[in-house]
Design an enzyme around this catalytic site. Structure first.
Site, PDB file in Angstrom:
ATOM      1  N   ALA A 117       0.871  -1.155   0.273  1.00 44.38           N
ATOM      2  CA  ALA A 117       0.169  -0.172   0.156  1.00 44.38           C
ATOM      3  C   ALA A 117       0.800   1.165   0.076  1.00 44.38           C
ATOM      4  O   ALA A 117       0.315   2.374   0.112  1.00 44.38           O
ATOM      5  CB  ALA A 117      -0.710   0.070   1.255  1.00 44.38           C
ATOM      6  N   ASN A 162       1.859  -2.205   8.105  1.00 47.30           N
ATOM      7  CA  ASN A 162       2.953  -2.893   7.481  1.00 47.30           C
ATOM      8  C   ASN A 162       3.753  -2.076   6.585  1.00 47.30           C
ATOM      9  O   ASN A 162       5.049  -2.401   5.914  1.00 47.30           O
ATOM     10  CB  ASN A 162       2.137  -3.970   6.525  1.00 47.30           C
ATOM     11  CG  ASN A 162       1.413  -5.126   7.400  1.00 47.30           C
ATOM     12  OD1 ASN A 162       2.009  -5.900   7.991  1.00 47.30           O
ATOM     13  ND2 ASN A 162       0.175  -5.026   7.657  1.00 47.30           N
ATOM     14  N   HIS A 200      -0.562   7.860   3.452  1.00 47.98           N
ATOM     15  CA  HIS A 200       0.821   7.616   3.951  1.00 47.98           C
ATOM     16  C   HIS A 200       1.866   8.695   3.474  1.00 47.98           C
ATOM     17  O   HIS A 200       1.687   8.909   1.895  1.00 47.98           O
ATOM     18  CB  HIS A 200       1.429   6.341   3.765  1.00 47.98           C
ATOM     19  CG  HIS A 200       0.418   5.176   4.141  1.00 47.98           C
ATOM     20  ND1 HIS A 200       0.185   4.867   5.353  1.00 47.98           N
ATOM     21  CD2 HIS A 200      -0.457   4.572   3.407  1.00 47.98           C
ATOM     22  CE1 HIS A 200      -0.613   3.953   5.606  1.00 47.98           C
ATOM     23  NE2 HIS A 200      -1.085   3.588   4.241  1.00 47.98           N
TER      24      HIS A 200
HETATM   25  N1  LIG Z   1       2.110  -4.666   3.012  1.00 46.72           N
HETATM   26  C1  LIG Z   1       0.977  -3.754   2.979  1.00 46.72           C
HETATM   27  O1  LIG Z   1       1.020  -2.913   2.265  1.00 46.72           O
HETATM   28  C2  LIG Z   1      -0.252  -4.255   3.541  1.00 46.72           C
HETATM   29  C3  LIG Z   1      -0.429  -5.144   4.196  1.00 46.72           C
HETATM   30  N2  LIG Z   1      -1.719  -5.779   4.672  1.00 46.72           N
HETATM   31  C4  LIG Z   1      -1.801  -6.734   5.623  1.00 46.72           C
HETATM   32  O2  LIG Z   1      -2.245  -7.921   4.868  1.00 46.72           O
HETATM   33  C5  LIG Z   1      -2.910  -9.051   5.466  1.00 46.72           C
HETATM   34  C6  LIG Z   1      -3.933  -9.372   4.734  1.00 46.72           C
HETATM   35  O3  LIG Z   1      -5.031  -8.275   4.599  1.00 46.72           O
HETATM   36  P1  LIG Z   1      -6.259  -8.312   4.123  1.00 46.72           P
HETATM   37  O4  LIG Z   1      -6.441  -9.409   3.024  1.00 46.72           O
HETATM   38  O5  LIG Z   1      -7.140  -7.012   4.027  1.00 46.72           O
HETATM   39  O6  LIG Z   1      -7.239  -9.138   5.349  1.00 46.72           O
HETATM   40  P2  LIG Z   1      -8.447  -9.872   5.341  1.00 46.72           P
HETATM   41  O7  LIG Z   1      -8.909  -9.826   6.863  1.00 46.72           O
HETATM   42  O8  LIG Z   1      -9.477  -9.327   4.488  1.00 46.72           O
HETATM   43  O9  LIG Z   1      -8.066 -11.444   4.963  1.00 46.72           O
HETATM   44  C7  LIG Z   1      -7.452 -12.185   5.764  1.00 46.72           C
HETATM   45  C8  LIG Z   1      -7.848 -13.441   5.305  1.00 46.72           C
HETATM   46  O10 LIG Z   1      -7.117 -14.403   6.000  1.00 46.72           O
HETATM   47  C9  LIG Z   1      -7.805 -15.452   6.436  1.00 46.72           C
HETATM   48  N3  LIG Z   1      -7.124 -16.202   7.383  1.00 46.72           N
HETATM   49  C10 LIG Z   1      -6.934 -16.153   9.010  1.00 46.72           C
HETATM   50  N4  LIG Z   1      -6.693 -17.093   9.418  1.00 46.72           N
HETATM   51  C11 LIG Z   1      -6.229 -18.050   8.379  1.00 46.72           C
HETATM   52  C12 LIG Z   1      -5.618 -19.414   8.460  1.00 46.72           C
HETATM   53  N5  LIG Z   1      -5.312 -19.916   9.553  1.00 46.72           N
HETATM   54  N6  LIG Z   1      -5.584 -19.906   7.308  1.00 46.72           N
HETATM   55  C13 LIG Z   1      -5.796 -19.556   6.088  1.00 46.72           C
HETATM   56  N7  LIG Z   1      -6.501 -18.259   6.179  1.00 46.72           N
HETATM   57  C14 LIG Z   1      -6.612 -17.736   7.378  1.00 46.72           C
HETATM   58  C15 LIG Z   1      -9.156 -15.040   6.950  1.00 46.72           C
HETATM   59  O11 LIG Z   1     -10.084 -15.804   6.879  1.00 46.72           O
HETATM   60  P3  LIG Z   1     -11.528 -15.515   7.475  1.00 46.72           P
HETATM   61  O12 LIG Z   1     -12.126 -15.065   6.434  1.00 46.72           O
HETATM   62  O13 LIG Z   1     -12.071 -16.891   8.031  1.00 46.72           O
HETATM   63  O14 LIG Z   1     -11.449 -14.783   8.615  1.00 46.72           O
HETATM   64  C16 LIG Z   1      -9.123 -13.940   5.846  1.00 46.72           C
HETATM   65  O15 LIG Z   1     -10.104 -14.514   4.724  1.00 46.72           O
HETATM   66  C17 LIG Z   1      -3.052  -8.194   6.735  1.00 46.72           C
HETATM   67  O16 LIG Z   1      -2.162  -8.903   7.712  1.00 46.72           O
HETATM   68  C18 LIG Z   1      -2.852  -6.910   6.508  1.00 46.72           C
HETATM   69  O17 LIG Z   1      -2.551  -6.159   7.784  1.00 46.72           O
HETATM   70  C19 LIG Z   1      -2.851  -4.779   4.492  1.00 46.72           C
HETATM   71  C20 LIG Z   1      -2.567  -3.588   3.747  1.00 46.72           C
HETATM   72  C21 LIG Z   1      -1.430  -3.195   3.248  1.00 46.72           C
HETATM   73  O1  LIG Z   2      -3.523  -0.361   3.318  1.00 42.39           O
HETATM   74  C1  LIG Z   2      -2.894   0.817   3.829  1.00 42.39           C
HETATM   75  O2  LIG Z   2      -2.873   2.071   3.498  1.00 42.39           O
HETATM   76  C2  LIG Z   2      -1.788   0.316   4.875  1.00 42.39           C
HETATM   77  C3  LIG Z   2      -2.053  -0.682   5.682  1.00 42.39           C
HETATM   78  O3  LIG Z   2      -3.207  -1.166   5.974  1.00 42.39           O
HETATM   79  C4  LIG Z   2      -0.746  -1.295   6.090  1.00 42.39           C
HETATM   80  O4  LIG Z   2       0.321  -1.060   5.693  1.00 42.39           O
HETATM   81  O5  LIG Z   2      -1.106  -2.473   6.908  1.00 42.39           O
END
Ligand SMILES: NC(=O)C1=CN([C@@H]2O[C@H](COP(=O)(O)OP(=O)(O)OC[C@H]3O[C@@H](n4cnc5c(N)ncnc54)[C@H](OP(=O)(O)O)[C@@H]3O)[C@@H](O)[C@H]2O)C=CC1
Ligand SMILES: O=C([O-])CC(=O)C(=O)O
Length: 274
Positions: A128, A196, A226
């Site tokens: 992001a 993140n 950001h």
């Molecule tokens: N690097 C970056 O720039 C960013 C990183 N992120 C991070 O990315 C990650 C994913 O974000 P996002 O897709 O929005 O999150 P969501 O909450 O939309 O999706 C996460 C998924 O993981 C599933 N899950 C949870 N536990 C398990 C497990 N044990 N096995 C398999 N699947 C599992 C959940 O299942 P269920 O539907 O059953 O709950 C859900 O479907 C987060 O950690 C977030 O903080 C987000 C934004 C920016």
């Molecule tokens: O999606 C965003 O703007 C950033 C975010 O959540 C993350 O870094 O975890």
């Protein structure tokens, strides 16, 4: 000929079919040059059956620790609490792990050594954020300082451990409130689903202890904002991005697109950007 082409394809598995994982799975299913979606891991298969049935080619549904058996690249799209369970078995098998919950890597940094020892890789997309290419380049020289300010709408911050532990009421805010100021490492502890980006920035640049950040709850914004300022011996640059939240208000829509762009580069003939 067809078989040969198929066997030279990179197989990709996705752990977690939420906001990011479903979009990455759909993009792979629609076709990314030289890549195929081979497997997914979900917590509750029944919940995701309709989505999986809607794909043109159904991937296997496997436990987290078996994704590396079925794929060359395992894409982590789950909560950071699952990072180790996803990345450890993959890199032990010498696979590449694409990690979006990068904040979770700070407490599991031995995984980098594990990957190195087994020929695996850990790949962090820009996600992001913006401009990690420039930060990577500047880090070849000397970076003096990296400062980041994150502003999110209230819905994008609700439930963050820092807010809960400090009993901060953000529901009735009328003006922006600075919640946190400190290192990217501390920010990741307090806001694991929100910053993140700061950890990715820190790993591209001067590390999680020297990267300074502020987190604001801001009822006046509708996007995840950001802003980054870098002072280096090669350049000074400021960058900002205003992310439209996805169906998960914590996560910007561009995050999944960043992962898709990274996957496209794996086999693309023309690659642009570092
Ligand atoms: N690097 C970056 O720039 C960013 C990183 N992120 C991070 O990315 C990650 C994913 O974000 P996002 O897709 O929005 O999150 P969501 O909450 O939309 O999706 C996460 C998924 O993981 C599933 N899950 C949870 N536990 C398990 C497990 N044990 N096995 C398999 N699947 C599992 C959940 O299942 P269920 O539907 O059953 O709950 C859900 O479907 C987060 O950690 C977030 O903080 C987000 C934004 C920016
Ligand atoms: O999606 C965003 O703007 C950033 C975010 O959540 C993350 O870094 O975890």
């Amino acid at each position: 000929m067809t078989d040969q082409k198929a066997s030279s394809e990179l197989r990709v598995a996705i752990a977690g079919l939420g906001s990011i994982g479903t979009k990455v799975a759909a993009a792979l299913d629609q076709g990314i040059e030289g890549l195929s979606l081979s497997a997914v891991a979900v917590r509750d298969p029944a919940k995701h059956q309709a989505f999986i049935n809607g794909l043109r080619r159904s991937p296997k549904i496997l436990p987290l620790d078996q994704l590396g058996d079925a794929a060359d690249i395992v894409v982590e799209c789950a909560p950071s609490s699952q990072l180790r369970a996803i990345v450890e078995p993959a890199v032990k098998r010498g696979r590449a792990a694409v990690v979006v919950s990068i904040g979770g890597l700070l407490d599991n940094f031995d995984l980098v050594d594990l990957a190195r020892a087994n020929g695996g890789r850990i790949i962090v997309p820009t996600g992001a954020l913006i401009g990690l290419d420039a930060v990577n380049a500047a880090a070849i020289g000397t970076i003096h300082s990296v400062k980041m300010v994150t502003r999110k709408p209230i819905d994008g911050l609700k439930g963050a451990p820092f807010i809960v532990q400090n009993n901060i009421d953000i529901d009735n805010l009328r003006e922006p409130l600075k919640l946190f100021e400190g290192s990217a490492r501390e920010a990741a502890k307090g806001f694991p689903a929100n910053v993140n980006v700061a950890v990715a920035l820190s790993l591209a640049g001067i590390g999680p202890d020297r990267t300074q950040m502020q987190v604001w709850a801001d009822p006046t914004v509708t996007r995840n904002v950001h802003r980054v300022e870098v002072e280096a011996d090669s350049a000074r640059f400021s960058m900002s991005i205003e992310n439209i939240p996805s169906e998960n208000p914590k996560t910007g829509l561009i995050t999944a697109l960043s992962v898709i762009a990274l996957l496209r580069k794996q086999r693309a003939t023309l690659c642009v950007g570092t």
